[in-house]
Design an enzyme around this catalytic site. Structure first.
Site, PDB file in Angstrom:
ATOM      1  N   THR A 159     -14.497  -4.477   0.615  1.00 41.74           N
ATOM      2  CA  THR A 159     -13.405  -4.589  -0.481  1.00 41.74           C
ATOM      3  C   THR A 159     -14.137  -5.104  -1.936  1.00 41.74           C
ATOM      4  O   THR A 159     -14.750  -6.478  -1.686  1.00 41.74           O
ATOM      5  CB  THR A 159     -12.072  -5.577  -0.107  1.00 41.74           C
ATOM      6  OG1 THR A 159     -11.637  -4.863   1.180  1.00 41.74           O
ATOM      7  CG2 THR A 159     -11.145  -5.671  -1.298  1.00 41.74           C
ATOM      8  N   HIS A 282      -5.036  -2.602  -4.281  1.00 42.02           N
ATOM      9  CA  HIS A 282      -4.576  -3.987  -3.244  1.00 42.02           C
ATOM     10  C   HIS A 282      -3.098  -3.930  -3.244  1.00 42.02           C
ATOM     11  O   HIS A 282      -2.432  -5.278  -2.924  1.00 42.02           O
ATOM     12  CB  HIS A 282      -5.366  -5.092  -3.859  1.00 42.02           C
ATOM     13  CG  HIS A 282      -5.742  -5.954  -2.664  1.00 42.02           C
ATOM     14  ND1 HIS A 282      -7.224  -6.296  -2.499  1.00 42.02           N
ATOM     15  CD2 HIS A 282      -5.144  -6.666  -1.705  1.00 42.02           C
ATOM     16  CE1 HIS A 282      -7.250  -6.773  -1.181  1.00 42.02           C
ATOM     17  NE2 HIS A 282      -6.313  -7.246  -0.856  1.00 42.02           N
TER      18      HIS A 282
HETATM   19  C1  LIG Z   1      -0.176  -8.959   3.919  1.00 46.94           C
HETATM   20  C2  LIG Z   1      -1.273  -8.157   3.402  1.00 46.94           C
HETATM   21  C3  LIG Z   1      -2.747  -8.555   3.437  1.00 46.94           C
HETATM   22  C4  LIG Z   1      -3.638  -7.984   3.009  1.00 46.94           C
HETATM   23  N1  LIG Z   1      -4.985  -8.280   3.413  1.00 46.94           N
HETATM   24  C5  LIG Z   1      -5.977  -7.584   2.922  1.00 46.94           C
HETATM   25  C6  LIG Z   1      -7.386  -7.813   3.337  1.00 46.94           C
HETATM   26  O1  LIG Z   1      -7.820  -8.651   3.954  1.00 46.94           O
HETATM   27  N2  LIG Z   1      -8.509  -7.048   2.841  1.00 46.94           N
HETATM   28  C7  LIG Z   1      -8.212  -5.974   1.845  1.00 46.94           C
HETATM   29  O2  LIG Z   1      -9.365  -5.281   1.669  1.00 46.94           O
HETATM   30  N3  LIG Z   1      -7.132  -5.834   1.606  1.00 46.94           N
HETATM   31  C8  LIG Z   1      -5.869  -6.354   2.079  1.00 46.94           C
HETATM   32  N4  LIG Z   1      -4.625  -6.016   1.616  1.00 46.94           N
HETATM   33  C9  LIG Z   1      -4.358  -4.884   1.017  1.00 46.94           C
HETATM   34  C10 LIG Z   1      -4.216  -3.454   1.676  1.00 46.94           C
HETATM   35  O3  LIG Z   1      -5.409  -3.149   2.567  1.00 46.94           O
HETATM   36  C11 LIG Z   1      -3.755  -2.137   1.142  1.00 46.94           C
HETATM   37  O4  LIG Z   1      -4.859  -1.900   0.004  1.00 46.94           O
HETATM   38  C12 LIG Z   1      -2.342  -2.426   0.335  1.00 46.94           C
HETATM   39  O5  LIG Z   1      -1.353  -3.155   1.262  1.00 46.94           O
HETATM   40  C13 LIG Z   1      -1.906  -0.966   0.201  1.00 46.94           C
HETATM   41  O6  LIG Z   1      -0.740  -1.133  -0.399  1.00 46.94           O
HETATM   42  P1  LIG Z   1       0.896  -1.024   0.479  1.00 46.94           P
HETATM   43  O7  LIG Z   1       1.004  -2.243   1.072  1.00 46.94           O
HETATM   44  O8  LIG Z   1       1.513  -0.761  -0.605  1.00 46.94           O
HETATM   45  O9  LIG Z   1       0.631   0.055   1.501  1.00 46.94           O
HETATM   46  C14 LIG Z   1      -3.876  -6.626   2.315  1.00 46.94           C
HETATM   47  C15 LIG Z   1      -2.278  -6.470   2.033  1.00 46.94           C
HETATM   48  C16 LIG Z   1      -1.155  -7.189   2.463  1.00 46.94           C
HETATM   49  C17 LIG Z   1       0.145  -6.305   2.127  1.00 46.94           C
END
Ligand SMILES: Cc1cc2nc3c(=O)[nH]c(=O)nc-3n(C[C@H](O)[C@H](O)[C@H](O)COP(=O)(O)O)c2cc1C
Length: 384
Positions: A159, A282
């Site tokens: 990431t 993200h």
């Molecule tokens: C609660 C939460 C925690 C997340 N933690 C990470 C993480 O630790 N690493 C990362 O690369 N993306 C993280 N993301 C982003 C997700 O991988 C993804 O890019 C994103 O949720 C996509 O959008 P959506 O929630 O509308 O599907 C997180 C998203 C959420 C909602």
């Protein structure tokens, strides 16, 4: 237990998660950053897309299978990494992995998980990917990369869109963090959500303690040693192209870079040997003025389409959104919140129900747009 069969779409899972989770946890999933413009734009860009359907065709025997790194997955999606998933449901990472495996799709585990990667690999298996946050302590980061490679991770997803802690005011207000900070306000909040308190937190306590970061080295999870090591395992604002090159050389499996929006960055990552890119902002959680991913996707596809695997996320809520993503040139999509709401409401069974709903929506939409296979979803379907 929530009646999962009585939930018919992702929006209903979101509402059910809101009922079950303490407010500070629900806000951690649901929230984005600052004025939440990016998260709205993501959805607006998806909702703006219009399809010009084709008919009549024989659309029986529809096949959702998609090729991914030379092997077939059962539908063109995977579960995105979400740190802290294990806070929502006892050891939710195992449930996410099991549901993904049963659905025939990959699961990407986050660095910040409450179950170690090795355990998920041992107890569940399937096509497991690992999301990496590069820590300031590079030697400990590389040790983690070696660990997940040895445990059989098919892909490492680095990431790159989170160089610093994003401005998430609700988390600051709620005192959110792992390990949990037990303030008077969030203790009250927890007692107002007994299903979560007894069904999730109590299970951790009975199993020996509060939820921790289990991919981190043990010193991170000991109260005595944590203060010294924690800053070395935070976010790193020095991840550059040379770092991607080092990780490429270190990890023997597929390397993907997550958080690519600009066509030039896409070109550079492919030149460095990335096997795939995740076009992602993200979920609107980091930069509030970020372009919507569905608006950025065509630029990335024009630059590197056909040369690398392109995944898009941020705002996927329906199977129909997968058709839109494919028509714009993505190979597959991933879901963060949708499947995490599933886990929050019912653990593995909740995730399975969300995946079933998305599969049903996708196959229904395929029939309605006039295609029988995923490869038949092309830019021709886009209206205007
Ligand atoms: C609660 C939460 C925690 C997340 N933690 C990470 C993480 O630790 N690493 C990362 O690369 N993306 C993280 N993301 C982003 C997700 O991988 C993804 O890019 C994103 O949720 C996509 O959008 P959506 O929630 O509308 O599907 C997180 C998203 C959420 C909602």
């Amino acid at each position: 237990m929530t009646d999962l069969a009585g939930l018919y779409n992702v929006a209903e899972f979101r509402r059910a998660a809101k009922r079950r989770l303490p407010k500070w946890l629900f806000e951690y999933i649901d929230g984005a950053t600052e004025d939440e413009i990016a998260v709205r734009n993501n959805r607006a860009a998806i909702e703006r897309i219009r399809i010009l359907p084709r008919a009549p065709f024989d659309v029986s025997n529809r096949d959702l299978g998609t090729s991914l790194f030379g092997r077939t997955i059962d539908m063109p999606m995977l579960i995105a990494p979400t740190g802290g998933a294990g806070l929502m449901w006892f050891e939710a990472e195992l449930g996410l992995a099991r549901a993904a495996k049963a659905a025939g799709i990959p699961y990407c585990m986050a660095t910040g998980s409450q179950v170690p990667f090795e355990r998920v690999a041992r107890e569940v298996g399937g096509r497991l990917w690992f999301q990496l946050y590069v820590w300031p302590a590079r030697e400990i980061t590389y040790e983690l990369v070696r660990r997940v490679a040895a445990a059989g991770a098919e892909a490492l997803v680095v990431t790159v869109d989170t160089p610093v802690s994003p401005n998430r005011e609700y988390n600051a207000r709620n005192g959110f963090g792992v390990p949990l900070r037990l303030t008077a306000a969030n203790l009250t909040d927890m007692t107002l959500h007994p299903r979560w308190l007894l069904g999730t937190l109590l299970k951790y306590v009975l199993a020996g303690g509060l939820p921790e970061m289990r991919n981190h080295p043990p010193e991170y999870n000991r109260r005595r040693t944590r203060p010294a090591i924690a800053p070395r395992l935070g976010l790193s604002d020095t991840v550059d192209r040379a770092e991607i090159q080092r990780l490429r050389d270190l990890f023997p499996g597929k390397l993907l870079v997550k958080g690519i929006m600009h066509p030039q960055d896409a070109l550079d990552m492919v030149a460095l040997g990335a096997d795939g890119l995740v076009v992602s902002n993200h979920g609107g959680r980091n930069l509030d003025a970020a372009m919507a991913t569905f608006d950025a996707l065509p630029g990335v596809v024009a630059a590197v389409g056909g040369k690398t695997t392109i995944i898009v996320d941020s705002g996927i809520r329906r199977g129909l959104d997968i058709i839109k993503a494919r028509a714009l040139g993505a190979d597959l999509v991933q879901t963060g919140r949708a499947t995490l709401w599933g886990a929050s409401v019912g653990g593995e069974a909740g995730v399975t129900r969300v995946l079933d709903l998305m599969r049903h929506e996708l196959t229904t939409a395929m029939a309605n747009v006039g295609v029988r296979t995923i490869d038949e979803i092309t830019a021709d379907l886009l209206a205007g």
